[in-house]
Design a protein around this motif. Structure first.
Motif, PDB file in Angstrom:
ATOM      1  N   MET A  84       4.580 -14.304  -9.890  1.00 26.65           N
ATOM      2  CA  MET A  84       5.039 -13.374 -10.921  1.00 26.65           C
ATOM      3  C   MET A  84       4.576 -11.934 -10.679  1.00 26.65           C
ATOM      4  O   MET A  84       5.380 -10.993 -10.669  1.00 26.65           O
ATOM      5  CB  MET A  84       4.568 -13.841 -12.304  1.00 26.65           C
ATOM      6  N   THR A  85       3.285 -11.745 -10.460  1.00 23.74           N
ATOM      7  CA  THR A  85       2.780 -10.382 -10.282  1.00 23.74           C
ATOM      8  C   THR A  85       3.358  -9.749  -9.025  1.00 23.74           C
ATOM      9  O   THR A  85       3.676  -8.551  -8.996  1.00 23.74           O
ATOM     10  CB  THR A  85       1.247 -10.373 -10.217  1.00 23.74           C
ATOM     11  N   ASN A  86       3.522 -10.556  -7.976  1.00 24.96           N
ATOM     12  CA  ASN A  86       4.065 -10.026  -6.731  1.00 24.96           C
ATOM     13  C   ASN A  86       5.529  -9.632  -6.875  1.00 24.96           C
ATOM     14  O   ASN A  86       5.994  -8.694  -6.221  1.00 24.96           O
ATOM     15  CB  ASN A  86       3.910 -11.051  -5.607  1.00 24.96           C
ATOM     16  N   ILE A  87       6.287 -10.340  -7.724  1.00 19.81           N
ATOM     17  CA  ILE A  87       7.686  -9.986  -7.971  1.00 19.81           C
ATOM     18  C   ILE A  87       7.773  -8.700  -8.790  1.00 19.81           C
ATOM     19  O   ILE A  87       8.520  -7.779  -8.465  1.00 19.81           O
ATOM     20  CB  ILE A  87       8.416 -11.137  -8.699  1.00 19.81           C
ATOM     21  N   LEU A  88       6.977  -8.626  -9.849  1.00 20.47           N
ATOM     22  CA  LEU A  88       7.020  -7.457 -10.721  1.00 20.47           C
ATOM     23  C   LEU A  88       6.396  -6.234 -10.064  1.00 20.47           C
ATOM     24  O   LEU A  88       6.808  -5.095 -10.321  1.00 20.47           O
ATOM     25  CB  LEU A  88       6.280  -7.753 -12.033  1.00 20.47           C
ATOM     26  N   HIS A  89       5.393  -6.472  -9.215  1.00 20.32           N
ATOM     27  CA  HIS A  89       4.659  -5.357  -8.619  1.00 20.32           C
ATOM     28  C   HIS A  89       4.424  -5.607  -7.137  1.00 20.32           C
ATOM     29  O   HIS A  89       3.320  -5.938  -6.712  1.00 20.32           O
ATOM     30  CB  HIS A  89       3.330  -5.137  -9.349  1.00 20.32           C
ATOM     31  N   ALA A  90       5.491  -5.426  -6.361  1.00 21.20           N
ATOM     32  CA  ALA A  90       5.356  -5.539  -4.905  1.00 21.20           C
ATOM     33  C   ALA A  90       4.756  -4.268  -4.311  1.00 21.20           C
ATOM     34  O   ALA A  90       4.363  -4.254  -3.152  1.00 21.20           O
ATOM     35  CB  ALA A  90       6.723  -5.820  -4.275  1.00 21.20           C
ATOM     36  N   GLU A  91       4.679  -3.206  -5.126  1.00 18.31           N
ATOM     37  CA  GLU A  91       4.068  -1.959  -4.654  1.00 18.31           C
ATOM     38  C   GLU A  91       2.547  -2.116  -4.576  1.00 18.31           C
ATOM     39  O   GLU A  91       1.981  -3.073  -5.106  1.00 18.31           O
ATOM     40  CB  GLU A  91       4.427  -0.786  -5.585  1.00 18.31           C
ATOM     41  N   GLU A  92       1.894  -1.154  -3.954  1.00 15.89           N
ATOM     42  CA  GLU A  92       0.437  -1.140  -3.916  1.00 15.89           C
ATOM     43  C   GLU A  92      -0.094  -0.645  -5.266  1.00 15.89           C
ATOM     44  O   GLU A  92       0.560   0.172  -5.932  1.00 15.89           O
ATOM     45  CB  GLU A  92      -0.067  -0.236  -2.793  1.00 15.89           C
ATOM     46  N   PRO A  93      -1.283  -1.097  -5.678  1.00 12.72           N
ATOM     47  CA  PRO A  93      -1.854  -0.610  -6.944  1.00 12.72           C
ATOM     48  C   PRO A  93      -1.953   0.913  -6.998  1.00 12.72           C
ATOM     49  O   PRO A  93      -1.758   1.517  -8.061  1.00 12.72           O
ATOM     50  CB  PRO A  93      -3.235  -1.266  -6.972  1.00 12.72           C
ATOM     51  N   SER A  94      -2.225   1.543  -5.861  1.00 10.17           N
ATOM     52  CA  SER A  94      -2.318   3.007  -5.831  1.00 10.17           C
ATOM     53  C   SER A  94      -0.967   3.654  -6.123  1.00 10.17           C
ATOM     54  O   SER A  94      -0.899   4.723  -6.759  1.00 10.17           O
ATOM     55  CB  SER A  94      -2.846   3.478  -4.471  1.00 10.17           C
TER      56      SER A  94
END
Length: 492
Positions: free
Chosen positions: A108-118
């Motif tokens: 789930m987190t990887n789908i919603l946020h494939a970007e880097e935390p920065s």
């Protein structure tokens, strides 16, 4: 940035993807019609949405890329070795059932946020700067656009959250133990839940919550980097909505929903549809073709790429239907995963009744609104499902991931369509899809089940549109206008 001191400044913050942005654009259009003389409207998103920005709306750019583009950059290998490895499909597609729900939770987190935390923090800081510079009187934010939500909360600004999802997606925590009566996201379980699926459904819910909020390392990393940058708490989507003191707008209609408790902070507006011009004013040739015969429309979503195996199986089913029903035709928007040939014209008796295209000039909603579509085959995304619901069109859903399974699971409860790959999802079984087509379209023009389904879809359409007198975009626009007036009154 302000155009006029006498006009209120209203800022929309949204993801750039069509699935999220469409309802924002719909509500903007409605506000322009209802209150255009009193508003300066601003739309803030990534650059890729600029081309869709309405006239007389100022576009404000967040430098970067949307969540889908980040995901595609990471996993899309459709142009490598003709997509044979299927990397994107493996990462995005999930099967239904207990195992699918577990896989969904893990990814789930990887789908919603494939970007880097920065990158996420950079986007949130840009939104923060845009809000500070513009100083809008009120903000409307896409519920999934978390950088925008973080910026709003950090600045303690008042907003309303607009979502293309249903109340079931937004009010899970408010159901208490009754939540276990609902099918867990990603399972595709039907409602009401059969007794033998209740244990697995309960385990799915518990695992989902525990994994994402406690054990998911990527989720914890994002929170750590966010918190260090001054954005407090959990990622916004996972915060307790009851404590936010923010109202939500969604596309549900209470009378056409799975039973549950609707909290005070959530308004069910009904389907919020894009404003589309009549098909004949956009593509006259296509309009004439669609109106020749009852039409089956196949559109599997903006981001759904179809493999060769999937396409070939679907084509066999379509040909069987066209053999049995000489009076119908099929319009199919096919987006291919890789490069392959599909032979649409090998049957001379069908070539004028089968049109396969890789792009449609009009929005699918314009085609549905002709009233000549007897079956809408789609991927089960919220926008597509609610377009079918509002236009009274029987549907066949072919889901492959996430919330799409939830809509497929609803079909048997509301009897407004058939799940076309229930046994084969996220793939396709030609016999199963053929059976679905013949059930919804009918093997004959007067097939009883197809006629009952058609009547039921008309009944549901009349409910969600109140016999054509109610638009979800109007309800949403009115709610936003009322909250804007409350904020303006506080400043007096």
């Amino acid at each position: 940035m302000s155009k006029s001191k006498t006009r209120s400044k209203l800022l929309f913050l949204t993801c750039c993807e069509a699935g999220q942005a469409n309802i924002q654009l719909s509500v903007i259009d409605k506000l322009q019609h209802l209150h255009g003389e009193d508003l300066d409207i601003y739309l803030c998103s990534f650059e890729s949405l600029r081309k869709r920005c309405p006239d007389n709306v100022t576009f404000l750019t967040v430098k970067g890329k949307g969540m889908i583009q980040h995901f595609l950059d990471k996993y899309d290998d459709s142009e490598i070795d003709n997509g044979r490895k299927g990397g994107l499909l493996k990462h995005l597609f999930t099967p239904p059932g207990f195992c699918g729900a577990i896989k969904l939770a893990l990814s789930m987190t990887n789908i919603l946020h494939a970007e880097e935390p920065s990158d996420y923090v950079y986007y949130a800081q840009q939104c923060e700067q845009i809000i500070s510079d513009l100083d809008p009187d009120f903000i409307v934010c896409d519920a999934v656009f978390e950088p925008g939500r973080d910026a709003i909360m950090k600045l303690s600004r008042k907003c309303i959250l607009l979502s293309p999802n249903t109340f079931k997606d937004l009010a899970t925590a408010q159901q208490g133990r009754d939540v276990f009566k609902w099918p867990c996201p990603g399972t595709g379980y039907s409602y009401p839940l059969p007794w033998y699926l209740r244990p697995l459904n309960t385990l799915s819910f518990i695992f989902f919550a525990k994994w994402v909020l406690k054990y998911d390392g990527r989720h914890r990393l994002f929170n750590k980097v966010r918190n260090q940058s001054g954005f407090k708490g959990e990622l916004p989507m996972f915060q307790n909505k009851s404590s936010l003191q923010t109202n939500f707008l969604c596309v549900s209609t209470e009378k056409v929903e799975i039973p549950g408790k609707i909290p005070k902070w959530l308004k069910c507006c009904g389907p919020i549809l894009l404003p589309v011009k009549p098909l004949e004013s956009i593509d006259m040739d296509l309009y004439k073709w669609v109106m020749k015969r009852p039409t089956v429309l196949i559109v599997l979503g903006t981001h759904y790429k179809t493999s060769q195996e999937f396409a070939n199986n679907m084509l066999i089913s379509v040909r069987i239907l066209l053999d049995k029903r000489k009076d119908v035709q099929v319009l199919w928007k096919l987006q291919k995963y890789g490069h392959f040939h599909i032979d649409e014209g090998s049957r001379k008796d069908q070539e004028d009744r089968l049109k396969i295209v890789d792009w449609l000039k009009p929005d699918p909603l314009a085609i549905l609104k002709t009233g000549n579509v007897i079956c809408f085959v789609n991927h089960g995304g919220s926008n597509s499902y609610h377009e079918g619901l509002a236009t009274g069109t029987p549907q066949i859903l072919m889901p492959a991931w996430v919330d799409c399974y939830d809509f497929a699971g609803r079909l048997s409860y509301f009897n407004n369509g058939v799940w076309g790959n229930a046994k084969a999802a996220p793939g396709i079984s030609q016999p199963e899809f053929t059976k679905a087509l013949l059930r919804v379209v009918g093997a004959t023009p007067d097939a009883p089940e197809a006629q009952r389904m058609k009547a039921r879809c008309k009944e549901l359409s009349d409910i969600v549109t109140e016999n054509g007198t109610r638009e979800g975009s109007t309800i949403a626009a009115q709610s936003i206008w009322e909250e804007l007036q409350l904020e303006l009154n506080k400043k007096k």
